[in-house]
Design a protein around this motif. Sequence first.
Motif, PDB file in Angstrom:
ATOM      1  N   TRP A  98       0.940  -1.376  -0.115  1.00  0.00           N
ATOM      2  CA  TRP A  98      -0.032   0.002  -0.141  1.00  0.00           C
ATOM      3  C   TRP A  98       0.972   1.113  -0.081  1.00  0.00           C
ATOM      4  N   LYS A  99       1.811   1.202   0.878  1.00  0.00           N
ATOM      5  CA  LYS A  99       2.995   2.270   0.757  1.00  0.00           C
ATOM      6  C   LYS A  99       3.521   2.544  -0.348  1.00  0.00           C
ATOM      7  N   GLU A 100       4.067   1.193  -1.220  1.00  0.00           N
ATOM      8  CA  GLU A 100       4.532   1.533  -2.260  1.00  0.00           C
ATOM      9  C   GLU A 100       3.544   2.060  -3.453  1.00  0.00           C
ATOM     10  N   ARG A 101       2.228   1.456  -3.313  1.00  0.00           N
ATOM     11  CA  ARG A 101       1.381   1.974  -4.276  1.00  0.00           C
ATOM     12  C   ARG A 101       0.860   3.355  -4.102  1.00  0.00           C
ATOM     13  N   LYS A 102       0.689   3.535  -2.804  1.00  0.00           N
ATOM     14  CA  LYS A 102       0.664   4.895  -2.444  1.00  0.00           C
ATOM     15  C   LYS A 102       1.641   5.985  -2.731  1.00  0.00           C
ATOM     16  N   GLY A 103       3.063   5.534  -2.593  1.00  0.00           N
ATOM     17  CA  GLY A 103       4.144   6.211  -3.015  1.00  0.00           C
ATOM     18  C   GLY A 103       4.107   6.495  -4.392  1.00  0.00           C
ATOM     19  N   GLU A 106       1.233   8.933  -5.192  1.00  0.00           N
ATOM     20  CA  GLU A 106       1.771  10.279  -4.847  1.00  0.00           C
ATOM     21  C   GLU A 106       2.889  10.832  -5.578  1.00  0.00           C
ATOM     22  N   GLU A 107       3.587   9.886  -6.064  1.00  0.00           N
ATOM     23  CA  GLU A 107       4.872  10.577  -7.137  1.00  0.00           C
ATOM     24  C   GLU A 107       4.189  10.825  -8.402  1.00  0.00           C
ATOM     25  N   GLU A 112       2.449  14.636 -12.104  1.00  0.00           N
ATOM     26  CA  GLU A 112       1.461  15.404 -12.645  1.00  0.00           C
ATOM     27  C   GLU A 112       1.256  16.741 -12.392  1.00  0.00           C
ATOM     28  N   ARG A 113       1.050  16.913 -11.180  1.00  0.00           N
ATOM     29  CA  ARG A 113       1.023  18.256 -10.449  1.00  0.00           C
ATOM     30  C   ARG A 113       2.262  19.176 -10.897  1.00  0.00           C
ATOM     31  N   LYS A 114       3.257  18.485 -10.730  1.00  0.00           N
ATOM     32  CA  LYS A 114       4.649  19.195 -11.008  1.00  0.00           C
ATOM     33  C   LYS A 114       4.831  19.652 -12.486  1.00  0.00           C
ATOM     34  N   GLY A 115       4.312  18.648 -13.356  1.00  0.00           N
ATOM     35  CA  GLY A 115       4.213  18.929 -14.706  1.00  0.00           C
ATOM     36  C   GLY A 115       3.250  19.814 -14.989  1.00  0.00           C
ATOM     37  N   ASN A 116       2.042  19.814 -14.484  1.00  0.00           N
ATOM     38  CA  ASN A 116       0.965  20.815 -14.632  1.00  0.00           C
ATOM     39  C   ASN A 116       1.172  22.420 -14.188  1.00  0.00           C
ATOM     40  N   CYS A 117       2.150  22.332 -13.008  1.00  0.00           N
ATOM     41  CA  CYS A 117       2.455  23.525 -12.459  1.00  0.00           C
ATOM     42  C   CYS A 117       3.678  24.085 -13.433  1.00  0.00           C
ATOM     43  N   GLU A 118       4.446  23.204 -13.991  1.00  0.00           N
ATOM     44  CA  GLU A 118       5.619  23.751 -14.764  1.00  0.00           C
ATOM     45  C   GLU A 118       5.122  24.143 -15.948  1.00  0.00           C
TER      46      GLU A 118
END
Length: 274
Positions: A98-103, A106-107, A112-118
């Motif tokens: 779960w942590k791995e999947r969650k990670g 999140e990654e 995606e968020r970083k890409g959108n922000c960039e």
Amino acid sequence: MGKDNVTVLCNCATDEMVKDEALMDIVTTRKVIEFMEELCEREGYPKEVLTDNGAQFKSKEMEKYLSERSIDHKRVLKGKWEEEAWKERKGKCDDEAWKERKGKCEEEAWKERKGNCEEEAWKKRKGKCEEEAWKKRKGKCEEEAWKERKGKCDDEAWKERKGKCEEEAWKERKGNCEEEAWKKRKGKCEEEAWKERKGKCDDEAWKERKGKCDDEALKERKGNCEEEAWKERKGKCDDEAWKERKGKCDEEAWKERKGKCDEEAWKERKGKCK
């Protein structure tokens, strides 16, 4: 392992324990306590521990060790230790998965968020750059247009001013030329008039002077003649007067001398007669 976590001690519960157990030839209570001390010094003391029913966990020494440290000791039921270990291991695997999947999620979300922000930042920056470039280009175009328009205006103004200056210069030069020509012509006319007038004046003056000279010469000559005549006449008068006066003087002197002689002769004669 934090204070809120549970430490599970068993013979083959986890890979970590198996590795630690591999260092022990015989698992005794003392070795388990030493292992726990080493682990607790690193991670801290837990609230409770879960063990199987091995002799090393059921000893009085273990109970005393756990009691002194206020650690609750729980044991699995007989025959159930494999099931509990499997559940724990499964839970860990699920938790790790779960942590791995969650990670990963999140990654991915972060990427995606970083890409959108960039992308947004890039679009915003691109927009600003394009706007600045447009403003700069617009400013240059306006400046060039203004310079061109200003140049045309300056050129027209210069031509108009040049035309006016040339016209004024031409008028001034024409005026100067006309004035010079007029002065020159006037000078000639004045010179000719002056010569003519001078000639007349000289002629008149000469005539007047000549007349004066003639008159003065005549007067002088006349005066000379009169003076000579007067001198001659005066000389004659003086000669006559001198002669007349001399005659009178001679007569008076003769009379006086004669009188004296007569008086002396009378006195002498009178004396002789006495």
